[in-house]
Design an enzyme around this catalytic site. Structure first.
Site, PDB file in Angstrom:
ATOM      1  CG  HIS A  60       2.370 -10.003  -0.925  1.00  0.00           C
ATOM      2  ND1 HIS A  60       3.394  -9.352  -0.263  1.00  0.00           N
ATOM      3  CD2 HIS A  60       2.229 -11.198  -0.285  1.00  0.00           C
ATOM      4  CE1 HIS A  60       3.838 -10.107   0.727  1.00  0.00           C
ATOM      5  NE2 HIS A  60       3.163 -11.236   0.728  1.00  0.00           N
ATOM      6  CG  HIS A  88       7.666 -10.622   8.069  1.00  0.00           C
ATOM      7  ND1 HIS A  88       6.456 -10.301   8.657  1.00  0.00           N
ATOM      8  CD2 HIS A  88       7.368 -10.928   6.784  1.00  0.00           C
ATOM      9  CE1 HIS A  88       5.487 -10.420   7.760  1.00  0.00           C
ATOM     10  NE2 HIS A  88       6.013 -10.796   6.618  1.00  0.00           N
ATOM     11  CD  GLU A 135       0.038 -10.595   2.571  1.00  0.00           C
ATOM     12  OE1 GLU A 135      -0.454 -11.504   3.248  1.00  0.00           O
ATOM     13  OE2 GLU A 135       1.151 -10.066   2.854  1.00  0.00           O
ATOM     14  CD  GLU A 136       3.959  -8.672   4.324  1.00  0.00           C
ATOM     15  OE1 GLU A 136       3.368  -8.767   5.417  1.00  0.00           O
ATOM     16  OE2 GLU A 136       4.585  -9.612   3.821  1.00  0.00           O
TER      17      GLU A 136
END
Length: 906
Positions: free
Chosen positions: A207, A356, A253-254
């Site tokens: 992704h 992240h 995707e996140e």
């Protein structure tokens, strides 16, 4: 002295120095027991018929011969050096990322080219779904590179490209359960196939989107870069493929796996796919770990074993991840659950501290990390794309595999049913060895059986008390506000909790040796406690195997190798006792179980330590880490417990461990170890979410009953704002946020339903926000259905990310809705949570819910709320938010955005 509960009925006498073994004057043997001979029988019941041997002496420890017993200093130093040497070997294997020369030959994966892709993607900046950076700039770059690859491709291959913009909805049980809805998100799909086409395909998935405020180099731009380079290499290869390879660059995707769902449920190429490889990240760089395979389909593991050039795989990681302990999920779940397709899930796991965050940059990923990942993915995809098994994979579907790599050199894999047979064979061998001792006539074994089970009780007590000890320390440290002191200095946790656990285990066994096993021979006790450790691991092996866990192979290793070691050292031990040759043979025989366990322990701490820095405010991380360290200490000490009984003394060892623990404890309590770091080479930031929001609450008549604005602050670890307050005094306990009891999820704009993990948050008053693209929410219709329910139809427009919350009132239930599969799914706490996102352009989101009203009440039947999250562009900023963010110290990572929250009652 009172007789211990598990005493053998003998009268014991207290001595200033308890009579010990080894003196010239030995006790006369009791009937049926052998006296201590120059070559004492050490095997209590195994060849030689040695029984429990006791000696009486008035001289206590002084009565020992000069050469009797194992030197404490040598034993402690030897074991410490042994474990350190094994740890160094593990570290060496982990640093060896690539096992062969660099790329350069035609057909090889070129990490330099992949790094170029990576740097271009990350230079775009954070790429949240719906932002121009994600939907336009990144997509344009990918299509541009794919076009260049297509131009260079061999005539043997055909490349097809499709940009998919799916809309859909599904429910998922992740984070307690919620429903997801997406509209017009982006997938870039590339199909590489033989010139004449293909009927079957293998999927590679990555992704390109990222979380807000992070460049997302490891998660997951590096994987997309690897896939681009793999596509280039395969497309220019002179070797024909038998099957197609589909490369999915997914753009959401996140947003909790939305894009993969849109692809696998809606794209026409999805029907060709027979297997997939998913590339993910839970850290930054290092080795990519195979941590999920299947479900079932053991042939996929065999494909990885056969093809991967730098293997790193563990069925232990698979069973831990699928247990739900780790609060994360990947696209693997979507392909498995919605596509019914088997696959392999890989992820970078090192340095999860900056996962992240703003520190997840391309320069932190080593070129060798990219090279090894590319080598592996290329080899496995090529293997699958030329495989005879892929078209008929359903024939090979059933069964599970036991698989694990050996220091990254190679992978051992075998079917779980074979593993069960091996495990039970090992159990049988251990039972025969122990049973021979237990079942021998008492006149030959003396009190061996009773001593064995009393020793087992002592061992269990030592483990239990060590766990209680470290938990008491951990709870105290947490209560005084010194949690996570080890977060930036991991070995602080070893010095605090590991030494406490080891010292308590040694203390309990030393007391047992001194006051219960008063006159027992060193060799006899060493033999008994070796057998006890063997028995414990044997029980563990039986339990894990009976539960069908593939991880049982670890217990098999802890039984098989020590048992072989026992047979190899028995003769020397009987003749010479615990001398140098015996110790060397013993430690050599334990090499495999200890080395592999340390290898696994590294992986456990590499994954779990960073996670404890983002696991919420409700889970005391010190309690978790202390428990893990206590468990590791129990395992590592199991076959070293016998050295406590073989050694002359353990006083210095206990004193040293206690001293280290006490000094570390005092330093931790004084605040000497700060949890976080902004060091450029190894940052370990504290994560904080800042949401500048305006909330509006309406009553049943649509009137505004409450309106407020402020910056909602969430710390993602147990320390809350305690370290922040000295730097920003206005963030203190006086502004703790209070739950709105009548509102779903306490009336706050949760981005995801993690309210049960983060119950402590702060609300700093601030002016209202007025984003340029505000959310609009309205009731379109309210109608009575033929089956006596109320159907409410809503319409919402707003930014790319919104959250919708529902709470039914007493006497009402939510029976169905137009989301997911039609059946409403509750989150933890009983409210309903819907996560919504859209791409650059999307029509108004229209949906309906049906409420079954069992009893009408004046307060209405349902409360709903909608939160709009502005995650990109200038809309995510406000002057007050920027000002507050700038006040945060450099060892924090404050992720900030603007949002609005509106609540309605119907």
């Amino acid at each position: 002295m009172a007789e211990p509960p598990c005493g053998s009925g003998r009268t014991r006498h207290a001595h200033p120095g308890p009579p010990r073994r080894g003196g010239a004057a030995a006790a006369a043997p009791q009937p049926g027991r052998e006296a201590l001979a120059p070559e004492p029988p050490a095997d209590a019941g195994g060849g030689g018929g040695g029984a429990r041997t006791r000696k009486r002496s008035a001289g206590g420890d002084a009565s020992r011969g000069a050469g009797t017993g194992l030197s404490e200093a040598r034993a402690a130093l030897g074991l410490a050096l042994y474990l350190l040497a094994l740890r160094a070997l593990v570290q060496l294997s982990l640093q060896q990322l690539v096992l062969r020369g660099a790329a350069g030959r035609p057909g090889d994966f070129d990490a330099r080219q992949a790094r170029d892709y990576l740097e271009h993607i990350t230079s775009i900046g954070p790429r949240t779904t719906g932002s121009p950076e994600n939907e336009i700039l990144t997509v344009h770059y990918l299509l541009e590179q794919i076009k260049l690859i297509e131009v260079q491709s061999s005539s043997l291959h055909r490349i097809s490209v499709d940009v998919q913009r799916p809309t859909g909805s599904f429910s998922i049980d992740f984070l307690g359960g919620f429903t997801s809805y997406y509209d017009n998100i982006t997938n870039v799909v590339v199909k590489l196939e033989p010139r004449d086409g293909a009927q079957h395909a293998v999927l590679a998935n990555c992704h390109f989107d990222s979380v807000a405020n992070s460049p997302g180099a490891s998660d997951d731009a590096v994987s997309c870069s690897v896939m681009l380079e793999v596509l280039r290499v395969l497309s220019t290869s002179s070797e024909a493929l038998r099957h197609a390879v589909i490369f999915l660059f997914n753009g959401a995707e996140e947003n909790v796996l939305q894009a993969s769902h849109g692809f696998i449920t809606q794209h026409p190429w999805a029907s060709l796919i027979r297997a997939f490889i998913n590339l993910e990240a839970a850290g930054v760089g290092g080795k990519e770990l195979v941590f999920q395979t299947g479900p079932e389909n053991p042939w996929l593991v065999q494909a990885y074993v056969s093809a991967a050039k730098h293997p790193f795989a563990s069925v232990v990681a698979q069973e831990v991840f699928q247990s739900g302990i780790i609060p994360s999920d990947t696209d693997f779940r979507i392909y498995r659950d919605f596509g019914n397709i088997p696959g392999i899930d890989l992820a970078f796991i090192e340095n999860g501290y900056i996962y992240h965050t703003k520190y997840d940059t391309a320069d932190r990923i080593l070129t060798d990390s990219i090279q090894r990942a590319g080598d592996n993915i290329l080899a496995v995809l090529k293997y699958l794309a030329t495989s005879d098994v892929l078209p008929s994979s359903s024939k090979y579907r059933h069964g599970h595999m036991v698989f694990f790599d050996v220091l990254g050199l190679f992978v051992i894999a075998y079917p779980s049913r074979v593993g069960s047979i091996i495990n039970y064979m090992v159990v049988t061998a251990a039972v025969l060895y122990l049973g021979k001792k237990w079942l021998r006539p008492k006149q030959k074994t003396g009190n061996y059986t009773k001593d064995f089970f009393c020793g087992l009780g002592i061992t269990l007590v030592s483990w239990f008390t060590s766990l209680v000890t470290v938990l008491i320390i951990a709870v105290f440290v947490s209560l005084i506000g010194r949690s996570l002191s080890w977060y930036n200095h991991f070995y602080v946790s070893v010095c605090l909790y590991g030494t406490a656990a080891a010292a308590k285990i040694i203390l309990i066994h030393t007391l047992a040796k001194r006051f219960y096993y008063v006159n027992a021979s060193d060799r006899y006790l060493g033999e008994v406690f070796f057998d006890i450790s063997l028995f414990v691991h044997c029980v563990s092996l039986t339990a894990l195997t009976s539960q069908g866990l593939c991880s049982a192979f670890i217990s098999a290793v802890w039984v098989a190798f020590p048992l072989l070691t026992k047979f190899c050292t028995r003769k020397d031990f009987k003749q010479h006792g615990a001398q140098g040759k015996f110790i060397a043979l013993y430690l050599s025989g334990m090499f495999v179980p200890y080395l592999y366990t340390l290898y696994l322990i590294w992986a456990v701490f590499e994954m779990f330590t960073p996670i404890l820095g983002r696991s919420g405010t409700e889970i005391p991380p010190d309690v978790v880490l202390a428990s893990i360290l206590a468990g590791c200490t129990m395992i590592l000490s199991s076959y070293f417990i016998n050295f406590i009984y073989l050694a002359r003394s353990t006083k210095r060892t206990m004193l040293s461990l206690t001293l280290v623990c006490v000094v570390t404890f005092l330093l931790v309590c004084s605040g000497a170890f700060f949890p976080y770091s902004s060091h450029p080479a190894s940052p370990k930031p504290k994560r904080v979410f800042l949401q500048h929001m305006t909330r509006t609450f309406h009553d049943l008549d649509g009137n505004v009953v409450k309106r407020d604005s402020g910056i909602w602050i969430n710390g993602f670890d147990y320390t809350g704002m305690s370290h922040i307050t000295p730097h920003i005094p206005e963030i203190n306990e006086s502004i703790r946020a209070h739950c709105e009891e009548n509102a779903p999820l306490c009336g706050f704009p949760w981005y995801l339903p993690v309210h049960f993990l983060i119950r402590k948050n702060w609300y700093l008053p601030a002016p209202e926000v007025s984003p340029g693209n505000p959310a609009h929410f309205r009731l379109v219709s309210k109608e009575q259905t033929p089956w006596d329910s109320i159907k409410l139809t809503f319409e919402a427009t707003g930014p790319s990310h919104m959250s919708f919350y529902i709470r039914t009132h007493e006497g009402s239930t939510l029976s169905q809705w137009s989301l997911g599969n039609g059946t409403p799914v509750t989150s933890k706490g009983g409210d309903y949570f819907v996560f919504y996102s859209h791409g650059l352009q999307a029509s108004a989101w229209r949906f309906w819910i049906e409420v079954q009203v069992l009893e009408e009440r004046p307060e209405g039947m349902v409360t709903v709320a909608i939160a709009a999250h502005h995650l990109s562009g200038e809309e995510k900023r406000s002057s007050q938010l920027d000002a507050l963010k700038d006040k945060f110290p450099d060892w924090t990572f404050p992720s900030a955005w603007v949002c609005t929250y509106s609540l309605f009652v119907f």
